[in-house]
Design an enzyme around this catalytic site. Sequence first.
Site, PDB file in Angstrom:
ATOM      1  N   LYS A 185       0.853  -1.207   0.000  1.00  0.00           N
ATOM      2  CA  LYS A 185       0.000   0.000   0.000  1.00  0.00           C
ATOM      3  C   LYS A 185       0.885   1.252   0.000  1.00  0.00           C
ATOM      4  O   LYS A 185       2.100   1.147   0.067  1.00  0.00           O
ATOM      5  CB  LYS A 185      -0.929  -0.016   1.209  1.00  0.00           C
TER       6      LYS A 185
HETATM    7  C1  PLP Z   1      -4.543  -5.299   0.862  1.00  0.00           C
HETATM    8  C2  PLP Z   1      -5.992  -5.392   0.912  1.00  0.00           C
HETATM    9  C3  PLP Z   1      -6.666  -5.963   2.000  1.00  0.00           C
HETATM   10  C4  PLP Z   1      -5.948  -6.697   3.112  1.00  0.00           C
HETATM   11  O1  PLP Z   1      -5.076  -5.883   3.848  1.00  0.00           O
HETATM   12  P1  PLP Z   1      -4.086  -6.567   4.911  1.00  0.00           P
HETATM   13  O2  PLP Z   1      -3.587  -5.404   5.718  1.00  0.00           O
HETATM   14  O3  PLP Z   1      -2.994  -7.205   4.113  1.00  0.00           O
HETATM   15  O4  PLP Z   1      -4.839  -7.538   5.713  1.00  0.00           O
HETATM   16  C5  PLP Z   1      -8.045  -5.922   2.013  1.00  0.00           C
HETATM   17  N1  PLP Z   1      -8.751  -5.368   1.009  1.00  0.00           N
HETATM   18  C6  PLP Z   1      -8.145  -4.808  -0.059  1.00  0.00           C
HETATM   19  C7  PLP Z   1      -8.972  -4.186  -1.136  1.00  0.00           C
HETATM   20  C8  PLP Z   1      -6.747  -4.820  -0.157  1.00  0.00           C
HETATM   21  O5  PLP Z   1      -6.168  -4.301  -1.239  1.00  0.00           O
END
Ligand code: PLP
Length: 377
Positions: A185
């Site tokens: 992210k």
């Molecule tokens: C990355 C992501 C998640 C999960 O996030 P984590 O912190 O890795 O658990 C959930 N939803 C979306 C749309 C994502 O891109």
Amino acid sequence: MIPIALPLLGAQEAEAARAAVLSGWVSQGPEVAAFERDFSALVGAPHACAVSNCTAALHMALKALDIGPGDEVIAPSHSFIATVNCIRYCGAKPVFVDIEPDGYNIDPARVGEAITPRTRAIIAVHQMGMPCDLAALAELSRRHGIALVEDAACAAGSQIRFDGTWEPIGRPRGDIACFSFHPRKVITTGEGGMLTTRDPALDEKFRLLRQHGMSVPDTVRHGAKQVIIEDYLIVGYNYRMTDIQAAIGRGQLARLPELVARRRALAARYGKLLADLDGLHLPREPDWARSNWQSFCVRLPDRADQRDIMQKLLDRGVASRRGIMCAHREAPYAQDGARLPLSERAQDRAILLPLYAQMSESDQDRVAEALMDALRS
Ligand SMILES: *Cc1c(COP(=O)(O)O)cnc(C)c1O
């Protein structure tokens, strides 16, 4: 090799992590509380609760809304699988809705058609950081009396124009917004997540759920002059963030505006570099949205083979990824028999191109040239 993504972490974060380690308090403590204050100020949310990751945040969001067996939750299939796994964790039924024809977000018109008397919530994903049509979804949620949860995993730093004013994603405009700080992210704590809400009762539930249902957190007991014995009020989880992660997160938050500005400049530049490629569909930002461009996703012309193009890019030292997955095509959800042609097409026809704040313009030129050559041959 040009990677698909690269977190930007520096001496600032390393120093903050060191200080947390040496402070003697390494799990959920003063740095987590400070990170929550910084985050709620940044997005303008009255409450922010830090957790171990966004999957945990989504699970807690549905738990806090008392969603369980017999309930239906509307969500896109075209998302990372965690978006819908959290529905199954609660024993509820995911109801998949297709995406908009020219984007990657859930189609509000189809959401309206999917609502039944059993529908308890909508999970709206701001896919790849691009804000979804929150105004339409918030209106549906109000009109039908169902909850709206924003999966804002990728959307820290994105903005939306709501009632004529620009505001950060996360205020939230639904009941709860969930963020991720995974390294893929825009900002990262290694692993980490955050829930924001305007409702103090929900925030209180989050704090119980993330820490075993404990009535008095250890931070309070630690500082108390009188002996306090805690109770366990509900079946909770251990979804705590560490103070080391939170210290890193505060450094990342300080960088967020600069990171987003750089990503927006690079995305605009991709738009220019790739504008003349015949049949290539570039991502579109609605006039009410400002994406943080967590990912830059292009749809290939019909004549091009996705895998072949990706291999040609790799041969030239350029990483890419296929379009966002579809949960209904994976084993745990395949038996639902959902028909989602636009979602499937986006997965099969789109590829993600490298984008990260440290990316140089010459590297970006190389990506564009490699894609042009791959499409020509
Ligand atoms: C990355 C992501 C998640 C999960 O996030 P984590 O912190 O890795 O658990 C959930 N939803 C979306 C749309 C994502 O891109």
